[in-house]
Design a protein around this motif. Structure first.
Motif, PDB file in Angstrom:
ATOM      1  N   ALA A  15       0.828  -1.208   0.000  1.00 28.57           N
ATOM      2  CA  ALA A  15       0.000   0.000   0.000  1.00 28.57           C
ATOM      3  C   ALA A  15       0.860   1.256   0.000  1.00 28.57           C
ATOM      4  O   ALA A  15       0.502   2.268  -0.596  1.00 28.57           O
ATOM      5  N   SER A  16       2.009   1.197   0.694  1.00 27.05           N
ATOM      6  CA  SER A  16       2.904   2.352   0.790  1.00 27.05           C
ATOM      7  C   SER A  16       4.326   1.859   1.005  1.00 27.05           C
ATOM      8  O   SER A  16       4.553   0.686   1.325  1.00 27.05           O
ATOM      9  N   TYR A  17       5.262   2.790   0.857  1.00 25.50           N
ATOM     10  CA  TYR A  17       6.672   2.464   1.068  1.00 25.50           C
ATOM     11  C   TYR A  17       7.317   3.656   1.763  1.00 25.50           C
ATOM     12  O   TYR A  17       7.445   4.729   1.184  1.00 25.50           O
ATOM     13  N   LEU A  18       7.700   3.481   3.029  1.00 24.04           N
ATOM     14  CA  LEU A  18       8.293   4.548   3.824  1.00 24.04           C
ATOM     15  C   LEU A  18       9.768   4.245   4.063  1.00 24.04           C
ATOM     16  O   LEU A  18      10.114   3.161   4.537  1.00 24.04           O
ATOM     17  N   VAL A  19      10.623   5.206   3.730  1.00 29.39           N
ATOM     18  CA  VAL A  19      12.064   5.023   3.884  1.00 29.39           C
ATOM     19  C   VAL A  19      12.520   5.657   5.197  1.00 29.39           C
ATOM     20  O   VAL A  19      12.153   6.784   5.520  1.00 29.39           O
ATOM     21  N   LYS A  20      13.306   4.900   5.969  1.00 28.67           N
ATOM     22  CA  LYS A  20      13.855   5.409   7.223  1.00 28.67           C
ATOM     23  C   LYS A  20      14.938   6.449   6.939  1.00 28.67           C
ATOM     24  O   LYS A  20      15.677   6.316   5.957  1.00 28.67           O
ATOM     25  N   PRO A  21      15.103   7.439   7.800  1.00 29.95           N
ATOM     26  CA  PRO A  21      14.252   7.738   8.961  1.00 29.95           C
ATOM     27  C   PRO A  21      12.889   8.267   8.509  1.00 29.95           C
ATOM     28  O   PRO A  21      12.811   9.158   7.670  1.00 29.95           O
ATOM     29  N   VAL A  22      11.850   7.705   9.070  1.00 26.59           N
ATOM     30  CA  VAL A  22      10.489   8.035   8.642  1.00 26.59           C
ATOM     31  C   VAL A  22      10.084   9.406   9.176  1.00 26.59           C
ATOM     32  O   VAL A  22      10.234   9.687  10.361  1.00 26.59           O
ATOM     33  N   GLU A  23       9.574  10.232   8.287  1.00 29.57           N
ATOM     34  CA  GLU A  23       9.060  11.535   8.704  1.00 29.57           C
ATOM     35  C   GLU A  23       7.614  11.378   9.161  1.00 29.57           C
ATOM     36  O   GLU A  23       6.845  10.621   8.575  1.00 29.57           O
TER      37      GLU A  23
END
Length: 244
Positions: free
Chosen positions: A104-112
């Motif tokens: 559904a989504s792809y969040l790259v660390k460090p996550v905002e």
């Protein structure tokens, strides 16, 4: 609307703690009921879902010891699980692999925080738009059925028959009706037990009286003597909720 169930799976304690706090802060800001659980690896997640239920949203790290997040996601999709999966990882090169498991989504660390909130908002929009489904265990495997297509559940001996709307053939489920009732109560307030061996979808009820209910299919089901008052109250509350 029921509570949104979110599970966070990440092997980094600091990241796990921050994510859990951020999700709860988002829920409070949006005034949305939410239940949050966390785990450190794929094995813990598989144990957790057996103890509770499938999450509506899985926030999943990819780079974990043992079975990695992508392997877990592929396993879940192979089992027919339709939960939303959002990858949360420092490995941006895996972004394209997310399409294989319908991420559904792809969040790259460090996550905002703003990106996490956007991810959660999008998950809610999809959750509200798509009919809720439930997996029923049958002798031949698992059957996924949208709850809007279920008219009633009927217990006979050691089986539970799932009766659909229209001409659909009933599905024989090997899970007891008591356990199914507990699972349904977690995700939907539409099902009511009219007697010991029957759960009915209130959305399918056309008429009720003290002795029986009539479904919108024309089928008539008996109501236990001691269930009338509670049934009448549940039916009124269901339709008040629809009007509001």
């Amino acid at each position: 609307m029921g509570s949104l169930y979110i599970v966070i799976c990440d092997d980094e304690p600091a990241q796990l703690s921050w994510m859990e706090a951020a999700v709860k802060a988002w829920a409070e800001e949006r005034r949305r009921p939410v239940c949050v659980d966390s785990c450190r690896n794929a094995e813990q997640f598989l144990f957790l879902r057996e103890e509770k239920r499938e999450p509506d949203l899985l926030l999943l790290d990819i780079d974990m010891p043992g079975a990695d997040g992508m392997s877990l996601a592929r396993r879940l999709r192979a089992e027919g699980k339709d939960m939303q999966i959002a990858f949360v990882t420092g490995l941006a090169e895996y972004a394209l692999d997310g399409y294989d498991v319908e991420a559904a989504s792809y969040l790259v660390k460090p996550v905002e925080e703003k990106r996490l909130y956007a991810c959660l908002d999008k998950a809610v929009m999809r959750w509200e738009k798509e009919p809720t489904s439930l997996l029923f265990e049958t002798a031949g495997g698992m059957a996924r059925v949208k709850l809007t297509e279920v008219a009633y559940l009927e217990s006979t001996a050691h089986n539970t028959w799932i009766h659909g709307r229209g001409d659909r053939e009933p599905i024989r489920c090997i899970t007891g009706i008591q356990r199914l009732e507990e699972r349904l109560q977690e995700i939907s307030g539409n099902f009511f037990r009219i007697h010991r061996s029957c759960l009915v979808n209130l959305a399918c009820v056309a008429r009720i009286n003290r002795k029986e209910i009539t479904l919108d299919t024309g089928e008539v089901l008996p109501v236990a003597r001691g269930r009338w008052v509670a049934l009448n109250q549940a039916y009124l509350e269901y339709y008040r909720g629809r009007v509001e």
